[in-house]
Structures are given as C-alpha cells and as structure tokens.
Design a protein around this motif. Sequence first.
Motif, mmCIF file in Angstrom:
data_model
loop_
_atom_site.group_PDB
_atom_site.id
_atom_site.type_symbol
_atom_site.label_atom_id
_atom_site.label_comp_id
_atom_site.label_asym_id
_atom_site.label_seq_id
_atom_site.Cartn_x
_atom_site.Cartn_y
_atom_site.Cartn_z
ATOM 1 N N LYS A 70 0.877 -1.167 0.000
ATOM 2 C CA LYS A 70 0.000 0.000 0.000
ATOM 3 C C LYS A 70 0.917 1.220 0.000
ATOM 4 C CE LYS A 70 -3.917 -1.949 2.471
ATOM 5 N NZ LYS A 70 -4.825 -1.793 3.614
ATOM 6 N N ILE A 71 0.356 2.390 -0.216
ATOM 7 C CA ILE A 71 1.151 3.614 -0.170
ATOM 8 C C ILE A 71 1.733 3.767 1.228
ATOM 9 C CG2 ILE A 71 1.018 6.145 -0.275
ATOM 10 C CD1 ILE A 71 -1.085 5.812 -2.460
ATOM 11 N N PHE A 72 3.010 4.139 1.296
ATOM 12 C CA PHE A 72 3.667 4.337 2.586
ATOM 13 C C PHE A 72 2.896 5.390 3.372
ATOM 14 C CE2 PHE A 72 6.744 6.086 5.528
ATOM 15 C CZ PHE A 72 7.404 4.959 5.984
ATOM 16 N N ASN A 73 2.461 5.011 4.576
ATOM 17 C CA ASN A 73 1.659 5.919 5.397
ATOM 18 C C ASN A 73 2.589 6.825 6.202
ATOM 19 O OD1 ASN A 73 -0.169 7.183 7.099
ATOM 20 N ND2 ASN A 73 -1.433 5.357 7.314
ATOM 21 N N ASN A 74 3.077 7.854 5.555
ATOM 22 C CA ASN A 74 4.051 8.753 6.171
ATOM 23 C C ASN A 74 3.465 9.511 7.356
ATOM 24 O OD1 ASN A 74 6.830 9.559 5.906
ATOM 25 N ND2 ASN A 74 6.047 11.606 5.465
ATOM 26 N N GLU A 75 2.207 9.906 7.250
ATOM 27 C CA GLU A 75 1.563 10.667 8.324
ATOM 28 C C GLU A 75 1.486 9.836 9.606
ATOM 29 O OE1 GLU A 75 -2.809 12.456 9.439
ATOM 30 O OE2 GLU A 75 -2.320 12.207 7.321
ATOM 31 N N LEU A 76 0.995 8.611 9.496
ATOM 32 C CA LEU A 76 0.879 7.742 10.668
ATOM 33 C C LEU A 76 2.257 7.344 11.186
ATOM 34 C CD1 LEU A 76 -1.068 6.353 12.575
ATOM 35 C CD2 LEU A 76 -1.230 4.454 10.952
ATOM 36 N N PHE A 77 3.187 7.102 10.284
ATOM 37 C CA PHE A 77 4.561 6.752 10.665
ATOM 38 C C PHE A 77 5.186 7.883 11.500
ATOM 39 C CE2 PHE A 77 9.096 5.987 9.989
ATOM 40 C CZ PHE A 77 9.171 4.601 10.064
ATOM 41 N N GLU A 78 5.013 9.119 11.040
ATOM 42 C CA GLU A 78 5.549 10.274 11.760
ATOM 43 C C GLU A 78 4.869 10.457 13.116
ATOM 44 O OE1 GLU A 78 8.179 12.156 11.074
ATOM 45 O OE2 GLU A 78 8.558 10.996 9.265
ATOM 46 N N ARG A 79 3.557 10.168 13.180
ATOM 47 C CA ARG A 79 2.851 10.286 14.460
ATOM 48 C C ARG A 79 3.368 9.263 15.465
ATOM 49 N NH1 ARG A 79 -2.986 10.908 12.233
ATOM 50 N NH2 ARG A 79 -3.627 9.640 13.987
#
Length: 200
Positions: A22-31
Amino acid sequence: MHGRKAYELVKEFASGEKGHLKIFNNELFERVIEECNEHHNALQSLIRKMQEEGLEVQTAKNADHYGALIHHVSLIRNKRCLMAYVYNRAEIIRDLAWKVGLLHELPREIQEKFSDSEEQYFKDHSKSLKLYMSQLSLDVNVDMVPPKDPYIKVRVLEDLGSGIILSDKSANFARHSMHFLKRTDAEQYIARGLMEELTG
C-alpha cells in the motif's frame, strides 16, 4: 496514546494483499515517531525526578517508577511496530527488485507507493544485484526452480519489432507470433508481460 498508532500502522500493513504494497503511510509513521519522542521525554523526566529525590531507579517501587516503566515498555513496543512495518515493506521491495527491477524500471503506480528511503533502497539493491551478476557473467534471476528443458515455446503479446538479437538467433517478434526460445532469453520478456509461455 500507549501504542495505538503503532498498532494501526502494523494492522494497515497486515490488511494488505500478500506481496503487495500500500502507499507508505508517512503521516501515521511520523505520528508514531512523535509518540516515541513523547514517551522518551516522559521517561527521562521521571528518571531525573527520581534521581533528584535520591531514589534508586531500579529498586524504588513508587508511582514514578511504574510510570517510567509504562513509558519504557510503550517506547519499546512502538519501536518494534515501526521496525516491523519498515522490515516487511523492505522484504516486498527486495522481492520486487529480484522479480522486476533487474529487467527494467518499475511501473509508476508501484513506485508511487514507496517512501523516499524505500525508493533509494530499491535502486541500491537492484544496482548491487546487477553489479554482482555482471561480475559473474551469470543471471541469478532466471530459473529459480531448475527447468526440465532449456527451451520453451512462447507467444508474443506485444509487437517487439524485428532485429532483436538473442543468444542463439535473431528473430522478428511480431504480435501473436510463436517462437521456440531459450528460457534465459524469454524470461525477461515474460516478466515484463511482453510474452507468455505456452505449455502443453
């Protein structure tokens, strides 16, 4: 706060189709990283407080000790979830490098799912494999399972034109034409969807 975002990140990866990204979930990863920093700061603050009060951090069994323990365990859990997310995505990317990346560029719709570091990892891994194979003069990407016959019958799915030189012949690969080729020559075209192997 204590590990929910990290759990969501791992759950999101696990819910995907096996072998697909899936698309890398950058927002959740950063959170999750922010939450790790919060846990780390709270842990350090509690340890400093205990030290200022003259308490032994390892043996004192007060509220600050248990609070520090909770922050420590939450921090470790979040880190493990982040590592699981990155590692499992890297495994799929490495497999893509073996299956597709050695032959040509990945389709744009797959590349868009990578983070910047994953894109670099894919390029570096593919480059290393190509260098290794060129030094050995061996294509390690072909015949992961030993074939019964070194030649296969193929049908051309897309017009490839004429004058393509293979290891033992030159041919005109017009659309829907059929050929008897060395497996090692045909594999790259089959992997790209330009030919299909005819069985039976």
